[in-house]
Design an enzyme around this catalytic site. Structure first.
Site, PDB file in Angstrom:
ATOM      1  N   GLN A  65     -13.899  39.930  17.629  1.00 47.00           N
ATOM      2  CA  GLN A  65     -12.522  40.341  17.369  1.00 47.00           C
ATOM      3  C   GLN A  65     -12.182  41.478  18.338  1.00 47.00           C
ATOM      4  O   GLN A  65     -12.833  42.526  18.312  1.00 47.00           O
ATOM      5  CB  GLN A  65     -12.399  40.822  15.924  1.00 47.00           C
ATOM      6  N   SER A  92      -8.961  46.473  18.559  1.00 49.18           N
ATOM      7  CA  SER A  92      -8.850  47.912  18.776  1.00 49.18           C
ATOM      8  C   SER A  92      -8.893  48.265  20.253  1.00 49.18           C
ATOM      9  O   SER A  92      -9.514  47.571  21.059  1.00 49.18           O
ATOM     10  CB  SER A  92      -9.999  48.627  18.064  1.00 49.18           C
ATOM     11  N   SER A 134     -17.175  44.277  17.437  1.00 50.02           N
ATOM     12  CA  SER A 134     -18.495  44.026  16.835  1.00 50.02           C
ATOM     13  C   SER A 134     -19.205  42.858  17.506  1.00 50.02           C
ATOM     14  O   SER A 134     -18.633  41.771  17.640  1.00 50.02           O
ATOM     15  CB  SER A 134     -18.350  43.702  15.353  1.00 50.02           C
ATOM     16  N   GLU A 150      -9.196  39.747   6.193  1.00 46.82           N
ATOM     17  CA  GLU A 150     -10.269  40.672   6.489  1.00 46.82           C
ATOM     18  C   GLU A 150     -10.480  41.640   5.327  1.00 46.82           C
ATOM     19  O   GLU A 150     -11.593  41.958   4.956  1.00 46.82           O
ATOM     20  CB  GLU A 150      -9.948  41.430   7.778  1.00 46.82           C
ATOM     21  N   ASN A 197      -9.754  53.333   4.828  1.00 42.15           N
ATOM     22  CA  ASN A 197      -9.367  53.436   3.426  1.00 42.15           C
ATOM     23  C   ASN A 197      -8.141  54.328   3.227  1.00 42.15           C
ATOM     24  O   ASN A 197      -7.390  54.145   2.271  1.00 42.15           O
ATOM     25  CB  ASN A 197     -10.559  53.912   2.587  1.00 42.15           C
ATOM     26  N   GLU A 198      -7.942  55.271   4.142  1.00 45.60           N
ATOM     27  CA  GLU A 198      -6.724  56.079   4.046  1.00 45.60           C
ATOM     28  C   GLU A 198      -5.493  55.181   4.232  1.00 45.60           C
ATOM     29  O   GLU A 198      -4.518  55.264   3.483  1.00 45.60           O
ATOM     30  CB  GLU A 198      -6.720  57.187   5.113  1.00 45.60           C
TER      31      GLU A 198
HETATM   32  C1  LIG Z   1     -18.591  48.973  12.150  1.00 42.19           C
HETATM   33  C2  LIG Z   1     -17.283  48.774  12.793  1.00 42.19           C
HETATM   34  C3  LIG Z   1     -16.949  47.554  13.291  1.00 42.19           C
HETATM   35  C4  LIG Z   1     -15.753  47.369  13.940  1.00 42.19           C
HETATM   36  N1  LIG Z   1     -15.518  46.139  14.477  1.00 42.19           N
HETATM   37  C5  LIG Z   1     -14.374  45.951  15.168  1.00 42.19           C
HETATM   38  C6  LIG Z   1     -14.145  44.698  15.793  1.00 42.19           C
HETATM   39  O1  LIG Z   1     -14.957  43.785  15.728  1.00 42.19           O
HETATM   40  N2  LIG Z   1     -12.998  44.542  16.490  1.00 42.19           N
HETATM   41  C7  LIG Z   1     -12.073  45.535  16.597  1.00 42.19           C
HETATM   42  O2  LIG Z   1     -11.044  45.310  17.186  1.00 42.19           O
HETATM   43  N3  LIG Z   1     -12.254  46.742  16.014  1.00 42.19           N
HETATM   44  C8  LIG Z   1     -13.410  46.974  15.301  1.00 42.19           C
HETATM   45  N4  LIG Z   1     -13.625  48.207  14.732  1.00 42.19           N
HETATM   46  C9  LIG Z   1     -12.645  49.292  14.908  1.00 42.19           C
HETATM   47  C10 LIG Z   1     -11.843  49.563  13.661  1.00 42.19           C
HETATM   48  O3  LIG Z   1     -10.902  48.585  13.466  1.00 42.19           O
HETATM   49  C11 LIG Z   1     -11.210  50.962  13.819  1.00 42.19           C
HETATM   50  O4  LIG Z   1     -12.260  51.881  13.798  1.00 42.19           O
HETATM   51  C12 LIG Z   1     -10.221  51.305  12.745  1.00 42.19           C
HETATM   52  O5  LIG Z   1      -9.048  50.547  12.868  1.00 42.19           O
HETATM   53  C13 LIG Z   1      -9.842  52.788  12.750  1.00 42.19           C
HETATM   54  O6  LIG Z   1      -9.416  53.213  14.005  1.00 42.19           O
HETATM   55  P1  LIG Z   1     -10.058  54.489  14.725  1.00 42.19           P
HETATM   56  O7  LIG Z   1     -11.523  54.322  14.646  1.00 42.19           O
HETATM   57  O8  LIG Z   1      -9.392  54.614  16.025  1.00 42.19           O
HETATM   58  O9  LIG Z   1      -9.680  55.712  13.830  1.00 42.19           O
HETATM   59  P2  LIG Z   1      -8.299  56.545  13.848  1.00 42.19           P
HETATM   60  O10 LIG Z   1      -7.166  55.611  13.650  1.00 42.19           O
HETATM   61  O11 LIG Z   1      -8.264  57.456  15.000  1.00 42.19           O
HETATM   62  O12 LIG Z   1      -8.484  57.370  12.519  1.00 42.19           O
HETATM   63  C14 LIG Z   1      -9.344  58.502  12.405  1.00 42.19           C
HETATM   64  C15 LIG Z   1      -9.162  59.068  11.008  1.00 42.19           C
HETATM   65  O13 LIG Z   1      -7.781  59.418  10.823  1.00 42.19           O
HETATM   66  C16 LIG Z   1      -7.294  58.759   9.697  1.00 42.19           C
HETATM   67  N5  LIG Z   1      -5.888  58.372   9.888  1.00 42.19           N
HETATM   68  C17 LIG Z   1      -5.324  57.786  10.951  1.00 42.19           C
HETATM   69  N6  LIG Z   1      -4.038  57.530  10.713  1.00 42.19           N
HETATM   70  C18 LIG Z   1      -3.769  57.944   9.462  1.00 42.19           C
HETATM   71  C19 LIG Z   1      -2.626  57.953   8.619  1.00 42.19           C
HETATM   72  N7  LIG Z   1      -1.435  57.443   8.999  1.00 42.19           N
HETATM   73  N8  LIG Z   1      -2.763  58.464   7.397  1.00 42.19           N
HETATM   74  C20 LIG Z   1      -3.943  58.980   6.974  1.00 42.19           C
HETATM   75  N9  LIG Z   1      -5.044  59.002   7.710  1.00 42.19           N
HETATM   76  C21 LIG Z   1      -4.958  58.493   8.941  1.00 42.19           C
HETATM   77  C22 LIG Z   1      -8.140  57.520   9.550  1.00 42.19           C
HETATM   78  O14 LIG Z   1      -8.089  57.019   8.229  1.00 42.19           O
HETATM   79  C23 LIG Z   1      -9.500  58.043   9.926  1.00 42.19           C
HETATM   80  O15 LIG Z   1     -10.067  58.669   8.828  1.00 42.19           O
HETATM   81  C24 LIG Z   1     -14.830  48.423  14.074  1.00 42.19           C
HETATM   82  C25 LIG Z   1     -15.138  49.673  13.541  1.00 42.19           C
HETATM   83  C26 LIG Z   1     -16.361  49.864  12.941  1.00 42.19           C
HETATM   84  C27 LIG Z   1     -16.668  51.230  12.416  1.00 42.19           C
END
Ligand SMILES: Cc1cc2nc3c(=O)[nH]c(=O)nc-3n(C[C@H](O)[C@H](O)[C@H](O)COP(=O)(O)OP(=O)(O)OC[C@H]3O[C@@H](n4cnc5c(N)ncnc54)[C@H](O)[C@@H]3O)c2cc1C
Lengths: 334, 390
Positions: B125, B128, B160, B244, B370-371
């Site tokens: 997928q 991101s 992933s 998902e 979860n947020e």
């Molecule tokens: C094990 C794992 C597998 C993954 N696999 C894939 C994959 O296969 N393909 C893919 O495309 N992506 C994948 N991801 C990425 C995943 O989709 C993103 O990590 C996720 O969408 C969060 O984005 P970020 O990590 O940029 O965090 P951010 O969006 O930067 O967030 C950081 C923190 O800020 C908080 N935050 C952000 N915005 C808000 C808001 N509006 N209100 C409150 N809190 C907020 C978040 O909840 C989090 O706690 C994977 C991630 C992990 C950990």
């Protein structure tokens, strides 16, 4: 498999909801807290007309039960509307008397319970207080393998929830003794636990609904407090608690209805299933109460709004008929 | 209301149980997050597919068994209870396939689903991007029109198992001037082995090389690999996101089986006077059962013609927190052994608690944090006002 309430069951819930919604149940609860039982007994009679108590009593004794699932549907509504009185205890007493066998006591009391004419207390083994003994026509007191019947009681003692009036049962005459008592008491306790859990779900739902309404309307810093994320997340968690507890309550009812057979894939024994429901629902109701209090601010910390009736009920419901520790231990015995 | 399996469902469950008993490898496969494990799991997918157990809910013509939702749930319960290997093809089966069933063309289904079911093509997928996590609509990678297709350019990340996968699906900006960030996006499938694609593995928290970032430098995608209409990618993607978070990604069998293993561990190892630990074991058991029953409610609703919407966010938050609680409790029960990796000499018996624990740490992050899910629950299920946004 169809793990959804039937249309009739949902309709029954809606009927009770509208009946109780129109009946000023908070006023009856406040009167009950003051030792004035008349409005509460009035509610009791109207509930009997809808068949609530008959659900606990077998047909040959004038009822239409026992139907645990329908009872659960009813008790969610009784919790939602803070209906006062030993509702759980009366229904559990009916189950107890029925299980004990067709003695004279069952013949005397079951038809009266079904008709809504008898308010019966049930004081479990190890439990020092009887709920609402001052309003009850009789109280059954289980001690070990003996059950006594009494009307004597000590003074009503002040409690966290003033609508739950606690008193020590005194003396009484022996009704039965032996293993059948223990077995009937076990079954009655499971049912009481389940219905207490159902009430807690109703209390949680009422608290959530009132709090959602409040946070949409109360503004601070120029906007509704419900738009703040800390507020949203607390309510999201409260909703999650109630939403995941209710299926456990339904499964507990199915398990009790069908104690001999297994409750389906991954099913626990009826006692464990009911205990799981009690833990989850008790915690969900209490979490909803904490959220409601917090999000209402100081308004929630006064006893003038009716909200206080639900807030104060949540904790005693969580702890009645086997608190979280006892119920968790029961879950693991399988 | 009942929890009774129909005769057909019970027979289905029994057949699955018998097959699994005869085929589940006696010793666990190496971690699917490693190159060696990825290959071993691909072979397992082929074995499942050979007897039509890899995609039971799909139509028979794509290698499935036309299983009902309840049969699928029963299969998953049996699968995890039997200790069968994790599914390396899960992104394809759980995320891409439902999207193709909903938005794909007959030709796409015919081309893509068969090799997906056998593990011949394993999908990653690619949603991101470095600047587009929770705010997925901020993505910048582009799809530029060319003869007979599109050229993909940009960077994707945290994909992933993309380090070992064959193909990927993701969202690209195809109309740079679109008035709103959710508009002008296109959903496409693309190869990971194209010379214009660079796949750089990123170590996960446990060091396993299973994440990857993708650098795309004019990777060609033919028109027939666009899913849905060009420019409508957001809508297509959101139907995948529901899957998902909701019931198909994390079936309850996974958690009921883990709860059973946890209970067994507690019976064997726990100090009976430690009621604090006992209560946490009980809570994990209660949580797993609650999740199972909640799923039965949702499945019953769907079977009765209903649909799931924002309710899938309730699932997401619940299963991710349950998974953490299960594994944290197991580590506490294991005491000093809880600190060992699964392949350590003295690693505890009864399953891969260490890898499971590490993976459970990610649950509150992926599939929408979860947020974000709590915002959705509050706004869509409770009707609270939207937060003020910039
Ligand atoms: C094990 C794992 C597998 C993954 N696999 C894939 C994959 O296969 N393909 C893919 O495309 N992506 C994948 N991801 C990425 C995943 O989709 C993103 O990590 C996720 O969408 C969060 O984005 P970020 O990590 O940029 O965090 P951010 O969006 O930067 O967030 C950081 C923190 O800020 C908080 N935050 C952000 N915005 C808000 C808001 N509006 N209100 C409150 N809190 C907020 C978040 O909840 C989090 O706690 C994977 C991630 C992990 C950990």
């Amino acid at each position: 498999m169809r793990f959804l309430l039937t249309d009739e069951q949902r309709e029954f819930g809606r009927t009770l909801d509208s009946l109780l919604g129109a009946a000023d149940t908070p006023a009856a609860a406040r009167a009950w807290a003051a030792g004035e039982h008349k409005p509460g007994r009035g509610l009791w009679a109207r509930l009997a007309e809808t068949g609530v108590f008959a659900l606990a009593v077998p047909e040959e004794r004038g009822g239409m039960g026992p139907l645990p699932l329908e009872l659960v549907v009813a008790f969610v509504e009784l919790g939602r509307h803070v209906v006062p009185g030993p509702l759980v205890e009366t229904v559990a007493a009916a189950a107890f008397l029925h299980r004990l066998g067709d003695g004279a006591a069952a013949g005397d009391w079951l038809p009266r319970i079904a008709a809504g004419d008898a308010v019966v207390g049930l004081c479990a083994d190890g439990e020092p207080f009887a709920l609402d003994a001052d309003a009850a026509d009789t109280v059954l007191v289980v001690r070990g393998d003996t059950v006594c019947r009494t009307q004597a009681r000590g003074p009503v003692q002040p409690g966290l929830d003033p609508t739950r009036r606690l008193a020590r049962p005194l003396g009484g005459t022996v009704l039965a003794r032996g293993p059948a008592v223990t077995e009937a008491a076990r079954h009655a306790t499971d049912l009481a636990r389940l219905l207490t859990a159902a009430q807690a779900v109703g209390v949680g739902r009422a608290l959530l609904a009132r709090t959602v309404e409040y946070v949409c309307q109360r503004t601070q810093f120029g906007r509704p407090i419900g738009s703040f994320q800390a507020v949203k997340h607390r309510l999201a968690d409260a909703l999650m608690g109630v939403e995941f507890a209710e299926p456990l309550v339904h499964a507990g009812a199915l398990a009790l209805a069908n104690e001999a057979a297994s409750a389906g894939a991954g099913g626990l024994s009826a006692g464990a299933e009911v205990a799981a429901a009690k833990v989850a629902a008790g915690e969900a109701g209490y979490a909803a109460a904490r959220a409601a209090l917090q999000l209402h601010g100081a308004v929630g910390y006064t006893d003038e709004p009716d909200l206080s009736l639900w807030i104060r009920k949540a904790r005693p419901l969580r702890d009645a008929w086997g608190g979280p520790g006892a119920c968790r231990a029961r879950v693991l015995t399988g | 209301m009942d929890l009774d399996a129909s005769d057909a469902d019970a027979a289905f469950r029994a057949e699955a149980r018998a097959w699994l008993a005869a085929h589940v490898p006696a010793t666990p496969l190496p971690s699917l997050e490693t190159r060696e494990g990825f290959a071993a799991h691909r072979a397992w997918e082929a074995q499942l597919a050979a007897d039509r157990w890899s995609v039971v809910s799909w139509p028979a013509r794509y290698g499935g068994r036309d299983a009902t939702l309840f049969q699928w749930l029963a299969f998953e319960e049996e699968y995890y209870a039997a200790g069968a290997p994790g599914r390396v093809s899960q992104n394809g089966i759980n995320l891409l396939a439902p999207t193709l069933f909903e938005h794909g063309t007959p030709d796409q289904r015919a081309r893509v689903l068969g090799p997906m079911a056998t593990g011949e093509a394993i999908w990653a997928q690619a949603w991101s991007e470095p600047e587009a996590g929770s705010d997925l609509a901020a993505l910048r990678s582009t799809a530029v029109r060319t003869d007979g297709g599109w050229l993909l350019r940009g960077q994707k990340t945290w994909s992933s198992r993309a380090a070992f996968a064959d193909r990927a699906f993701g969202l690209f900006r195809s109309e740079p001037g679109a008035p709103r960030p959710h508009q002008g996006l296109t959903y496409l499938m693309f190869p990971l082995d194209a010379p214009e694609a660079t796949v750089r593995p990123i170590g996960r928290l446990d060091g396993k090389p299973a994440f990857a970032e993708l650098f795309l430098d004019d990777v060609f995608v033919p028109d027939e690999d666009v899913i849905g209409e060009p420019g409508q990618g957001w809508r297509v993607a959101m139907s995948t996101a529901g899957n998902e978070r909701g019931l198909t990604l994390r079936s309850p069998g996974r958690f009921t089986a883990a709860a059973d293993r946890l209970t067994a561990l507690w019976r064997e190892s726990a100090d009976p006077t430690d009621t604090a630990l006992r209560d946490r074991v009980a809570d994990a058991v209660i949580g797993a059962r609650a999740y199972q029953l909640f799923t039965y409610v949702n499945a019953s609703r769907i079977a009765a013609g209903g649909t799931l919407g924002a309710e899938s966010s309730l699932n997401k938050v619940f299963w991710s927190e349950l998974d953490l609680a299960l594994h944290e409790t197991a580590l506490d029960l294991l005491g000093p052994y809880g600190a060992l990796a699964d392949d350590a000499d003295d690693a505890p018996a009864h399953g891969s608690w260490a890898e499971g624990y590490t993976f459970s740490l990610a649950g509150p992050l992926y599939a929408g944090t979860n947020e974000i899910q709590r915002n959705i629950i509050a706004e869509r299920l409770l009707g609270l006002p939207k937060e003020a946004r910039a």
